[in-house]
Design a protein around this motif. Structure first.
Motif, short mmCIF file in Angstrom:
data_model
loop_
_atom_site.label_atom_id
_atom_site.label_comp_id
_atom_site.label_asym_id
_atom_site.label_seq_id
_atom_site.Cartn_x
_atom_site.Cartn_y
_atom_site.Cartn_z
N GLU A 54 0.81 -1.21 0.00
CA GLU A 54 0.00 0.00 0.00
C GLU A 54 0.85 1.27 0.00
OE1 GLU A 54 -3.75 2.17 2.28
OE2 GLU A 54 -2.99 0.27 3.08
N GLN A 55 1.95 1.26 0.72
CA GLN A 55 2.80 2.47 0.78
C GLN A 55 3.31 2.86 -0.61
OE1 GLN A 55 5.94 2.24 3.67
NE2 GLN A 55 6.58 4.35 3.34
N ALA A 56 3.74 1.88 -1.39
CA ALA A 56 4.21 2.16 -2.75
C ALA A 56 3.07 2.67 -3.62
CB ALA A 56 4.82 0.90 -3.36
N PHE A 57 1.89 2.07 -3.44
CA PHE A 57 0.73 2.55 -4.20
C PHE A 57 0.44 4.00 -3.85
CE2 PHE A 57 -3.77 3.59 -4.27
CZ PHE A 57 -4.02 3.47 -5.62
N ARG A 58 0.47 4.35 -2.57
CA ARG A 58 0.16 5.72 -2.15
C ARG A 58 1.17 6.72 -2.73
NH1 ARG A 58 -5.00 5.17 -1.40
NH2 ARG A 58 -5.47 3.60 0.16
N ALA A 59 2.43 6.32 -2.86
CA ALA A 59 3.44 7.20 -3.46
C ALA A 59 3.13 7.42 -4.94
CB ALA A 59 4.84 6.60 -3.29
N LEU A 60 2.74 6.36 -5.64
CA LEU A 60 2.34 6.49 -7.04
C LEU A 60 1.11 7.39 -7.17
CD1 LEU A 60 2.67 2.75 -8.17
CD2 LEU A 60 4.16 4.65 -8.86
N GLU A 61 0.20 7.23 -6.23
CA GLU A 61 -1.03 8.02 -6.23
C GLU A 61 -0.74 9.51 -6.07
OE1 GLU A 61 -5.19 7.02 -4.24
OE2 GLU A 61 -3.66 7.46 -2.73
N THR A 62 0.14 9.85 -5.12
CA THR A 62 0.49 11.25 -4.89
C THR A 62 1.17 11.85 -6.11
OG1 THR A 62 0.60 10.99 -2.50
CG2 THR A 62 1.85 12.82 -3.45
N ALA A 63 2.10 11.13 -6.70
CA ALA A 63 2.80 11.63 -7.89
C ALA A 63 1.82 11.88 -9.03
CB ALA A 63 3.89 10.65 -8.33
N ALA A 64 0.89 10.96 -9.24
CA ALA A 64 -0.10 11.11 -10.31
C ALA A 64 -1.04 12.28 -10.02
CB ALA A 64 -0.89 9.81 -10.47
N LEU A 65 -1.45 12.42 -8.77
CA LEU A 65 -2.38 13.49 -8.41
C LEU A 65 -1.74 14.87 -8.58
CD1 LEU A 65 -5.09 14.45 -7.34
CD2 LEU A 65 -4.21 14.14 -5.03
N VAL A 66 -0.51 15.01 -8.15
CA VAL A 66 0.18 16.30 -8.29
C VAL A 66 0.29 16.69 -9.76
CG1 VAL A 66 2.42 17.46 -7.98
CG2 VAL A 66 1.39 16.18 -6.09
N GLU A 67 0.62 15.72 -10.61
CA GLU A 67 0.72 16.01 -12.04
C GLU A 67 -0.64 16.36 -12.64
OE1 GLU A 67 1.36 13.71 -16.16
OE2 GLU A 67 2.83 13.23 -14.62
N VAL A 68 -1.64 15.57 -12.35
CA VAL A 68 -2.99 15.81 -12.88
C VAL A 68 -3.51 17.17 -12.41
CG1 VAL A 68 -5.40 15.04 -12.68
CG2 VAL A 68 -3.60 13.38 -13.22
N ALA A 69 -3.27 17.51 -11.16
CA ALA A 69 -3.78 18.77 -10.59
C ALA A 69 -3.17 20.00 -11.25
CB ALA A 69 -3.52 18.79 -9.09
N SER A 70 -2.08 19.83 -11.97
CA SER A 70 -1.43 20.98 -12.62
C SER A 70 -2.16 21.43 -13.88
CB SER A 70 0.03 20.65 -12.94
OG SER A 70 0.10 19.72 -14.01
N ARG A 71 -3.14 20.65 -14.33
CA ARG A 71 -3.88 20.99 -15.54
C ARG A 71 -5.27 21.50 -15.18
NH1 ARG A 71 -1.50 15.71 -17.04
NH2 ARG A 71 -3.52 14.79 -16.55
N PRO A 72 -5.84 22.40 -15.99
CA PRO A 72 -7.17 22.97 -15.68
C PRO A 72 -8.33 22.23 -16.34
CG PRO A 72 -6.20 24.20 -17.46
CD PRO A 72 -5.19 23.14 -17.08
N SER A 73 -9.52 22.57 -15.91
CA SER A 73 -10.78 22.13 -16.51
C SER A 73 -10.92 20.61 -16.60
CB SER A 73 -10.96 22.76 -17.90
OG SER A 73 -10.92 24.16 -17.80
#
Length: 170
Positions: A54-73
């Motif tokens: 789970e810890q590795a999954f959560r790290a992947l999740e955070t990296a993906a979320l930070v990248e996705v959040a950088s885009r609008p709409s």
């Protein structure tokens, strides 16, 4: 201005279904954060949990979320545990509104029963297990701009409620 909508909530609360409907109605992109993680890792969520934990999954999740959040709409459906990490909540808040979808424990249990792709409920999807997990996550789910109970509502009704509530933001 980043005007994203992030859907949070426990498994089976309707994040993906409502997210697709919202994105279509707004003419925005729909992003399923779990799918982004699967595409990047080349493994299913279940396989990531089994092979890396789970810890590795959560790290992947955070990296993906930070990248996705950088885009609008975008309407972004997050995984059920994405809100646990404070950095994830901060990234969502900095680039949009957080909408938490809820449902009764009985509704969640009915919606997730038999779904073998949910690793945290694979061994036990009982009402007791779901209640316990919800209780542990409640304070994180409560840290939202808007909370909507999806119990007994259609996807379209929930999507309309989100849009009505966020009119000034959109």
């Amino acid at each position: 201005m980043k005007n994203n909508i992030f859907l949070t909530g426990f498994m089976g609360c309707g994040k993906t279904s409502v997210g697709r409907s919202l994105a279509q109605r707004l003419g925005w992109s729909f992003v399923d954060l779990d799918q982004v993680i699967v595409d990047r890792a080349g493994l299913s969520i279940k396989e990531i949990f089994a092979s890396q934990g789970e810890q590795a999954f959560r790290a992947l999740e955070t990296a993906a979320l930070v990248e996705v959040a950088s885009r609008p709409s975008q309407v972004v459906s997050t995984g059920g545990g994405a809100v646990i990490a404070s950095e994830n909540r901060a990234a969502m808040r900095a680039s949009g509104r957080i909408v938490n979808l809820t449902a009764s424990v009985e509704t969640i249990a009915a919606r997730v029963t038999g779904d073998s792709e949910r690793p945290l409920l694979a061994a036990d999807a009982s009402v007791e297990r779901i209640s316990s997990m919800l209780e542990g996550r409640e304070r994180f789910y409560a840290d939202a701009d808007l909370r909507i109970d999806t119990t007994g509502k259609t996807v379209e009704a929930v999507a309309s409620e989100v849009l009505d509530s966020l009119k000034g933001f959109l």
